[in-house]
Design an enzyme around this catalytic site. Structure first.
Site, PDB file in Angstrom:
ATOM      1  N   GLY A  15       0.865  -1.200   0.000  1.00  0.00           N
ATOM      2  CA  GLY A  15       0.000   0.000   0.000  1.00  0.00           C
ATOM      3  C   GLY A  15       0.883   1.225   0.000  1.00  0.00           C
ATOM      4  N   LEU A  16       1.207   1.711  -1.209  1.00  0.00           N
ATOM      5  CA  LEU A  16       2.233   2.750  -1.309  1.00  0.00           C
ATOM      6  C   LEU A  16       1.670   4.112  -1.729  1.00  0.00           C
ATOM      7  CD1 LEU A  16       5.037   0.535  -2.865  1.00  0.00           C
ATOM      8  CD2 LEU A  16       4.903   1.353  -0.501  1.00  0.00           C
ATOM      9  N   ARG A  39      -0.549  -2.581  -5.631  1.00  0.00           N
ATOM     10  CA  ARG A  39      -1.279  -3.163  -6.766  1.00  0.00           C
ATOM     11  C   ARG A  39      -0.968  -2.396  -8.058  1.00  0.00           C
ATOM     12  NH1 ARG A  39      -7.525  -4.235  -6.929  1.00  0.00           N
ATOM     13  NH2 ARG A  39      -7.377  -1.996  -6.831  1.00  0.00           N
ATOM     14  N   VAL A  82      -3.537   0.499   3.406  1.00  0.00           N
ATOM     15  CA  VAL A  82      -4.527   0.684   2.336  1.00  0.00           C
ATOM     16  C   VAL A  82      -5.808   1.231   2.967  1.00  0.00           C
ATOM     17  CG1 VAL A  82      -3.550  -1.137   0.885  1.00  0.00           C
ATOM     18  CG2 VAL A  82      -5.359  -1.719   2.488  1.00  0.00           C
ATOM     19  N   ASN A 110      -6.805   3.577   9.429  1.00  0.00           N
ATOM     20  CA  ASN A 110      -7.816   3.992  10.407  1.00  0.00           C
ATOM     21  C   ASN A 110      -9.006   3.053  10.296  1.00  0.00           C
ATOM     22  OD1 ASN A 110      -6.760   6.231  11.781  1.00  0.00           O
ATOM     23  ND2 ASN A 110      -7.206   7.576  10.045  1.00  0.00           N
ATOM     24  N   SER A 136      -0.436   7.685  13.648  1.00  0.00           N
ATOM     25  CA  SER A 136      -0.806   9.097  13.591  1.00  0.00           C
ATOM     26  C   SER A 136       0.394   9.983  13.311  1.00  0.00           C
ATOM     27  CB  SER A 136      -1.438   9.549  14.905  1.00  0.00           C
ATOM     28  OG  SER A 136      -1.766  10.920  14.796  1.00  0.00           O
ATOM     29  N   GLY A 137       0.118  11.072  12.620  1.00  0.00           N
ATOM     30  CA  GLY A 137       1.161  12.059  12.372  1.00  0.00           C
ATOM     31  C   GLY A 137       1.171  12.534  10.937  1.00  0.00           C
ATOM     32  N   LYS A 191      -6.787   4.755  18.496  1.00  0.00           N
ATOM     33  CA  LYS A 191      -6.532   5.710  17.413  1.00  0.00           C
ATOM     34  C   LYS A 191      -7.811   6.461  17.048  1.00  0.00           C
ATOM     35  CE  LYS A 191      -4.620   8.088  14.224  1.00  0.00           C
ATOM     36  NZ  LYS A 191      -5.234   8.161  12.970  1.00  0.00           N
ATOM     37  N   HIS A 194      -8.271   9.063  19.577  1.00  0.00           N
ATOM     38  CA  HIS A 194      -7.279  10.109  19.268  1.00  0.00           C
ATOM     39  C   HIS A 194      -7.872  11.056  18.230  1.00  0.00           C
ATOM     40  CE1 HIS A 194      -4.346  11.703  16.399  1.00  0.00           C
ATOM     41  NE2 HIS A 194      -3.466  11.780  17.394  1.00  0.00           N
ATOM     42  N   ASN A 195      -8.471  10.503  17.195  1.00  0.00           N
ATOM     43  CA  ASN A 195      -9.035  11.347  16.136  1.00  0.00           C
ATOM     44  C   ASN A 195     -10.223  12.160  16.634  1.00  0.00           C
ATOM     45  OD1 ASN A 195      -7.130  10.044  14.602  1.00  0.00           O
ATOM     46  ND2 ASN A 195      -8.475   9.642  12.897  1.00  0.00           N
ATOM     47  N   GLU A 198      -8.772  14.914  18.361  1.00  0.00           N
ATOM     48  CA  GLU A 198      -8.241  15.802  17.303  1.00  0.00           C
ATOM     49  C   GLU A 198      -9.364  16.719  16.781  1.00  0.00           C
ATOM     50  OE1 GLU A 198      -5.962  13.711  14.132  1.00  0.00           O
ATOM     51  OE2 GLU A 198      -7.411  14.574  12.750  1.00  0.00           O
ATOM     52  N   LYS A 269     -13.458  11.967   7.341  1.00  0.00           N
ATOM     53  CA  LYS A 269     -13.404  10.601   6.826  1.00  0.00           C
ATOM     54  C   LYS A 269     -14.140   9.609   7.705  1.00  0.00           C
ATOM     55  CE  LYS A 269      -9.231  11.277   4.200  1.00  0.00           C
ATOM     56  NZ  LYS A 269      -8.486  12.213   5.087  1.00  0.00           N
TER      57      LYS A 269
END
Ligand code: 6PG
Length: 484
Positions: A15-16, A39, A82, A110, A136-137, A191, A194-195, A198, A269
């Site tokens: 997953g790039l 992919r 991904v 996430n 995160s970050g 997480k 955390h969001n 945020e 999101k």
């Protein structure tokens, strides 16, 4: 294709997109040769090119899943970055076909925590280990040191501990921003909260901006200075810092500042929404976080707001107030800080409630520690939270920690002044006023809930408890009232 000639790599990443690329480069830079796969194969080549350009980092690219998996040392560990949901299932299917018993997959997205728990079980049936790791970050954090929240198989965590300890952000005196969170989907859940926090932080900052700009008439230059000054004190944090930067950016395509040209419509999101849903599910009050979500919904109604503004012919501000700018700035700083304490108290209590429900045994102080660096909510303030839980790990609410209680008491006059000023001026301040109402409800021994109980019993015979005698009571309120 650039693959390792003989020696297997230490870990793989699939997953790039930018986050994935950056995390892969970070891992390679810390001395762990890494295999990468995507992919769409052009992303693989792009990542390998970047690795070359950024210091010949040991990143090895593969265009097909089988040779990617085979290139990794056993037991194999693969991080996936991904999109949450179906793409994760698809990637697992592709990769697991080539993996062997004892290998491990880590989802760094996430993801909804229950999906992770479902997958962990399915993987276990194949003899594979699974982790759901909050990362995160943002892009910068992924490249230079994120905060990492791995949860799931402890055995799997042990495989990657040496890597994550080096890859995570490093905070002097409190170590790398990573810890084994707990079992199951706890890493994703933490997480997610955390969001939610945020969202709350961003809303509170936006309200501070609104009142300073709309009532205090501060210019962008002044706002820039105020926020950068705040960033030297108790409010020091990533979000305050970037906010000060934002006020300084001029519009390249026109006159003035870019921030004034950005449409006032917040996107999202979904993790903030999940946080609020979970708060309701667990009966945990999280009004500051909830108000930040509602504010995003309302901001989305741009067209309706344009029409409403015509109906109410209100202009921006209802009543113009004479304000002492410097005093207002100081009051807003204090209001922001006190509101933030309430918001974090809500988030922490939500995590604790879930931990109890699931038997995760999460350590709130340790979570505050790994949020001190790398992540979006990183702030000097988190050290105070960590210390509060160090003093008392059973603390019912951050508000009653002696240090925080003292800070709130010192700031409450300013806090009330700011909220009152906003209300009188017609400036909505849902986050700060929700925080204040949270504090005012929590600090009062007696609330008007007695009346609500009486009403419930009146119309629905729901019964009530008494302050003086234990037990459950019902009164025929209607019959008594009729005789009156
Ligand atoms: C992080 C962020 C990140 C999140 C974005 C967008 O910790 O790096 O939380 O994971 O996806 O902040 O969130 P919204 O689009 O919901 O605002």
């Amino acid at each position: 294709m650039a693959g390792p000639s003989s020696k297997p790599t230490r870990i793989g990443l699939a997953g790039l997109a930018v986050m994935g690329q950056n995390l892969a480069l970070n891992i390679a830079e810390k001395g762990f040769p890494i295999s990468v796969y995507n992919r769409t194969t052009s992303k693989v080549d792009e990542t390998v090119e970047r690795a070359k350009a950024e210091g010949n980092l040991p990143v090895f690219g593969f265009h097909d899943p089988k040779s990617f998996v085979m290139s990794i040392q056993k037991p194999r560990v693969i991080i996936m970055l991904v999109k949450a949901g179906a793409p994760v299932d698809q990637t697992i299917k592709t990769l697991s076909a080539h993996m062997e018993k004892g290998d491990c997959i880590i989802d760094g997205g996430n993801e909804w925590y229950e999906n992770t728990e479902r997958r962990e079980k399915a993987m276990a049936e194949l003899g594979l280990l699974y982790l759901g790791m909050g990362v995160s970050g943002g892009e910068e954090g992924a490249r230079n040191g994120p905060s990492l929240m791995p949860g799931g198989s402890f055995e799997a965590y042990k495989y990657i501990e040496d890597i994550v300890l080096k890859v995570a952000a490093q905070v002097p005196d409190s170590g790398p921003c990573v810890t084994y969170i707990g079992k199951g989907g706890s890493g994703n859940f933490v997480k997610m909260v955390h969001n939610g926090i945020e969202y709350g932080d961003m809303q509170l900052i936006a309200e501070a901006y609104d009142v300073l700009k709309s009532v205090g008439k501060l210019s962008n230059d002044e706002l820039k200075n105020v926020f950068s000054e705040w960033n030297n004190g108790e409010l020091q944090s990533f979000l305050i810092e970037i906010t000060s930067h934002i006020f300084g950016v001029k519009d390249e395509n026109g006159d003035g500042y870019l921030v004034d040209k950005v449409l006032d419509k917040t996107g999202m999101k979904g993790t903030g929404k999940w946080t609020v849903q979970q708060a309701a599910e667990l009966s945990v009050a999280a009004p500051t976080i909830e108000s930040s979500l509602d504010s995003r919904f309302l901001s989305g109604l741009k067209n309706e707001r344009i029409e409403a503004a015509k109906v109410f012919k209100s202009g921006d501000i209802l009543t113009e107030q004479e304000v002492d700018k410097q005093k207002l700035i100081d009051d807003v700083r204090q209001a922001l800080y006190a509101s933030k304490i309430c918001s974090y108290a809500q988030g922490m209590n939500l995590i604790r409630a879930k931990s109890i429900e699931k038997g995760w045994e999460l350590k709130l102080g340790e979570l505050a520690r790994i949020w001190k660096g790398g992540c979006i909510i990183r702030a000097i303030f988190l050290d105070r939270i960590k210390k509060a839980y160090d003093r008392n790990s059973e603390l019912a609410n951050l508000l009653v920690d002696p240090e925080f209680a003292k800070e709130i008491i010192e700031r409450q006059r300013a806090w009330r002044r700011v909220v009152s000023l906003a209300i009188v001026s017609g400036i909505s301040m849902p986050g700060m006023s929700a925080s204040l109402a949270y504090f005012d409800s929590y600090r009062r021994e007696r609330l008007p809930a007695n009346l609500i109980q009486a009403q419930r019993d009146y119309f629905g015979a729901h019964t009530y408890e008494r302050v003086d005698v234990s037990g459950s009571f019902h009164t025929e309120w209607f019959k008594i009232a009729k005789k009156m």
